[in-house]
Design a protein around this motif. Structure first.
Motif, short mmCIF file in Angstrom:
data_model
loop_
_atom_site.label_atom_id
_atom_site.label_comp_id
_atom_site.label_asym_id
_atom_site.label_seq_id
_atom_site.Cartn_x
_atom_site.Cartn_y
_atom_site.Cartn_z
N CYS A 63 57.28 -3.78 -14.94
CA CYS A 63 57.92 -2.52 -15.32
C CYS A 63 58.99 -2.15 -14.32
CB CYS A 63 56.88 -1.39 -15.42
SG CYS A 63 56.06 -1.02 -13.83
N VAL A 64 59.83 -1.20 -14.70
CA VAL A 64 60.83 -0.61 -13.83
C VAL A 64 60.39 0.81 -13.52
CG1 VAL A 64 63.18 0.33 -13.76
CG2 VAL A 64 62.78 -1.99 -14.61
N ILE A 65 60.49 1.23 -12.26
CA ILE A 65 60.19 2.62 -11.88
C ILE A 65 61.40 3.21 -11.17
CG2 ILE A 65 58.68 4.20 -10.64
CD1 ILE A 65 56.45 2.20 -10.81
N PRO A 66 62.06 4.21 -11.75
CA PRO A 66 63.18 4.87 -11.07
C PRO A 66 62.66 5.70 -9.90
CG PRO A 66 63.19 5.26 -13.45
CD PRO A 66 61.84 4.72 -13.11
N VAL A 67 63.31 5.58 -8.74
CA VAL A 67 62.86 6.31 -7.55
C VAL A 67 64.06 6.83 -6.76
CG1 VAL A 67 60.74 4.92 -7.33
CG2 VAL A 67 62.80 4.24 -6.07
N THR A 68 63.82 7.90 -6.03
CA THR A 68 64.77 8.37 -5.03
C THR A 68 64.12 8.50 -3.67
OG1 THR A 68 64.29 10.69 -5.57
CG2 THR A 68 66.13 9.66 -6.74
N GLY A 69 62.78 8.38 -3.65
CA GLY A 69 62.05 8.51 -2.40
C GLY A 69 61.36 9.85 -2.24
N VAL A 70 61.33 10.68 -3.31
CA VAL A 70 60.61 11.96 -3.22
C VAL A 70 59.12 11.71 -3.40
CG1 VAL A 70 62.56 13.32 -4.02
CG2 VAL A 70 60.96 12.39 -5.69
N GLY A 71 58.32 12.73 -3.10
CA GLY A 71 56.88 12.57 -3.10
C GLY A 71 56.29 12.12 -4.43
N ASP A 72 56.86 12.60 -5.54
CA ASP A 72 56.37 12.19 -6.85
C ASP A 72 56.52 10.68 -7.05
OD1 ASP A 72 55.63 14.74 -7.58
OD2 ASP A 72 57.52 15.19 -8.59
N ASP A 73 57.56 10.09 -6.46
CA ASP A 73 57.76 8.64 -6.57
C ASP A 73 56.60 7.89 -5.93
OD1 ASP A 73 60.18 9.20 -7.77
OD2 ASP A 73 61.36 8.86 -5.96
N PRO A 88 55.77 -3.50 -10.12
CA PRO A 88 56.99 -2.78 -10.53
C PRO A 88 58.23 -3.21 -9.75
CG PRO A 88 55.77 -1.46 -8.96
CD PRO A 88 54.98 -2.74 -9.14
N LEU A 89 59.37 -3.07 -10.39
CA LEU A 89 60.65 -3.16 -9.71
C LEU A 89 61.16 -1.74 -9.54
CD1 LEU A 89 63.18 -4.65 -8.63
CD2 LEU A 89 64.03 -4.70 -11.00
N LEU A 90 61.38 -1.32 -8.30
CA LEU A 90 61.89 0.03 -8.05
C LEU A 90 63.42 0.01 -8.13
CD1 LEU A 90 59.65 1.12 -5.01
CD2 LEU A 90 59.09 0.95 -7.44
N VAL A 91 63.99 1.02 -8.77
CA VAL A 91 65.45 1.08 -8.88
C VAL A 91 65.93 2.48 -8.50
CG1 VAL A 91 65.51 -0.68 -10.69
CG2 VAL A 91 65.43 1.72 -11.33
N THR A 92 67.07 2.53 -7.85
CA THR A 92 67.63 3.80 -7.38
C THR A 92 69.11 3.89 -7.68
OG1 THR A 92 66.05 3.87 -5.53
CG2 THR A 92 68.02 5.25 -5.34
N ASP A 116 59.66 -4.59 -4.46
CA ASP A 116 61.06 -4.97 -4.55
C ASP A 116 61.86 -3.77 -5.02
OD1 ASP A 116 60.18 -7.46 -3.86
OD2 ASP A 116 60.56 -8.39 -5.80
N HIS A 117 63.13 -3.73 -4.58
CA HIS A 117 63.94 -2.54 -4.84
C HIS A 117 65.38 -2.94 -5.14
CE1 HIS A 117 66.50 0.89 -3.27
NE2 HIS A 117 65.77 1.50 -4.17
N MET A 118 65.98 -2.27 -6.09
CA MET A 118 67.37 -2.50 -6.46
C MET A 118 68.10 -1.17 -6.52
SD MET A 118 68.80 -4.41 -9.90
CE MET A 118 67.90 -5.91 -9.50
N ALA A 119 69.33 -1.12 -5.99
CA ALA A 119 70.08 0.13 -5.95
C ALA A 119 71.47 -0.06 -6.54
CB ALA A 119 70.18 0.66 -4.52
N SER A 120 72.03 1.03 -7.06
CA SER A 120 73.39 1.05 -7.60
C SER A 120 74.21 2.09 -6.87
CB SER A 120 73.35 1.38 -9.10
OG SER A 120 74.66 1.65 -9.59
N THR A 121 75.34 1.67 -6.32
CA THR A 121 76.25 2.60 -5.65
C THR A 121 77.62 2.52 -6.31
OG1 THR A 121 75.10 2.35 -3.53
CG2 THR A 121 77.35 3.24 -3.46
N VAL A 122 78.02 3.59 -6.96
CA VAL A 122 79.33 3.66 -7.60
C VAL A 122 80.37 3.99 -6.53
CG1 VAL A 122 80.69 4.86 -9.36
CG2 VAL A 122 78.26 4.41 -9.74
#
Length: 423
Positions: A63-73, A88-92, A116-122
């Motif tokens: 699965c994919v789990i969207p995260v920002t690093g807040v407590g709910d994550d 899970p693959l964490l994505v930010t 594992d973690h993947m991030a997108s920076t525009v």
């Protein structure tokens, strides 16, 4: 203006609420379901759903789990990985407004839960131009954040053939009762556009500026219907299957994983929104300037419903925080390259006339808000039976409300390497 006689929410809530004949809002009524639902049965249902995605042949991630690093994550990732056994693959999506404590908590999440973690920076210039456009046309400086955080996970899922995205709580259900827990509403393209993006998808921004092309908007462009049909991606809300209590959940994460908390300018909640310098400051201030209520109202409503505080305590907190002009505003204006007058000119067009009145010399007066509520003993008072305060943990590094945003920070944390550094 009418206000919920239980949680104090105003009837002009941007997500729409309905007050019943007793003066109680739809959010409070849906919250009552939490005390009627058999959560053991709900968790068994969740277990059966997740088992279909576990250990699929020919793939690494379940699965994919969207995260920002807040407590709910922390809560969601721990639940999915350690209780239900999924990988899970964490994505930010990088909001460009990251704080030091947010960078550390994201690093802590990845490290402590070994994911594992993947991030997108525009590109920063693209983000700034989009923010100028949406502030002017929608009165919203946060459109790119909402669009990015709800698009990138779906892009990753479709491209990597991961058919499940797991979200935390459905905010529209939790705040205003837009849905019932029994509806089992899932995150979809339609829900995202109508409720998060003010009905303005990325394609609608094409042509609004010479600096923003279709290519520049790729990070905010949802996969096509054909892609979605092929990948069969679904977005599941954990809040439909567990009794969602953010405060209790995060306090467990503090104890188990060392989650850091931080004081905020415009609310008493020290657990949420702290990864972003603007969520509970400038973005929230704009919400107040438009509708006359803000995040402190959200937190008060929830804590009243959970029987943590009384209406009297809630009203006192609203009066304490609602009208504060955030110190973080100056940093946002400098980052965006506009003046304070330009900022107010953009927002003023979207003020709700039932709440705000324009006076002489272009000044605005708040004519009707929760500040004016007079409580009655005949109202729908809930008995406080679980009083608790939000904790402030030790902060590993000094941080102020008007510091520069962190574009990139370290994503590994240990005792010798905890500081957030600009990348």
């Amino acid at each position: 203006m009418n206000y919920c006689k239980r949680c104090l929410y105003p009837e002009n809530h941007a997500l729409n609420i309905i007050l019943d004949k007793d003066g109680v809002c739809s959010g409070c009524r849906v919250h009552e379901e939490k005390y009627e639902i058999n959560w053991s049965e709900k968790e068994s249902e969740l277990d059966k759903i997740l088992s279909h995605y576990k250990d699929r042949p020919g793939t690494h991630y379940d699965c994919v789990i969207p995260v920002t690093g807040v407590g709910d994550d922390f809560f969601v990732v721990d639940l999915v990985k350690n209780k239900y056994g999924l990988n899970p693959l964490l994505v930010t999506y990088n909001t460009h407004f990251s704080t030091k404590v947010g960078i550390r908590n994201l690093a802590r999440l990845i490290t402590e839960l070994d994911c594992d973690h993947m991030a997108s920076t525009v590109g920063p210039d693209t983000v700034k131009e989009i923010t100028r456009i949406t502030l002017k046309e929608l009165g919203d400086m946060y459109w790119h954040v909402l669009a990015g955080t709800q698009t990138f996970p779906v892009q990753v899922a479709t491209k990597l053939d991961i058919p499940l995205i797991i979200w935390g709580v459905n905010g529209w259900l939790d705040q205003v009762g837009m849905f019932s827990h029994h509806d089992r509403v899932e995150m979809t393209k339609k829900v995202r556009k109508e409720h998060a993006l003010r009905c303005r998808d990325a394609e609608s921004l094409i042509g609004t500026s010479d600096k923003v092309s279709a290519k520049d908007l790729q990070a905010f462009t949802y996969p096509s219907d054909a892609q979605l049909e092929k990948s069969r991606v679904r977005g599941l809300y954990i809040g439909n299957y567990v009794f969602w209590d953010s405060q209790k959940q995060i306090e467990e994460m503090i104890d188990r994983f060392g989650y850091e908390t931080f004081a905020q300018e415009r609310t008493y909640n020290t657990y949420e929104s702290i990864a972003c310098a603007n969520n509970a400051s400038v973005h929230d201030y704009i919400k107040f300037l438009k509708f006359g209520y803000a995040k402190v109202n959200d937190h008060v409503a929830r804590d009243i419903r959970l029987k943590r505080i009384s209406r009297e305590q809630g009203l006192e907190l609203i009066r304490q925080y609602l009208t504060i002009k955030p110190k973080a505003l100056s940093q946002f204006l400098e980052w965006l390259g506009i003046s304070e007058q330009e900022f107010y000119t953009a927002v003023d067009k979207f003020r709700d006339p039932t709440v705000w009145e324009r006076k002489e010399f272009n000044e605005w007066e708040l004519k009707d808000s929760a500040l004016d509520i007079i409580l009655s003993p005949n109202d729908q008072e809930l008995q406080v039976n679980d009083p608790r305060e939000y904790k402030l943990t030790e902060v590993l590094e000094e941080q102020s409300f008007d510091e520069d945003y962190i574009l990139l920070g370290r994503t590994y944390i240990d005792e010798a390497n905890f500081k957030a550094k600009e990348g």
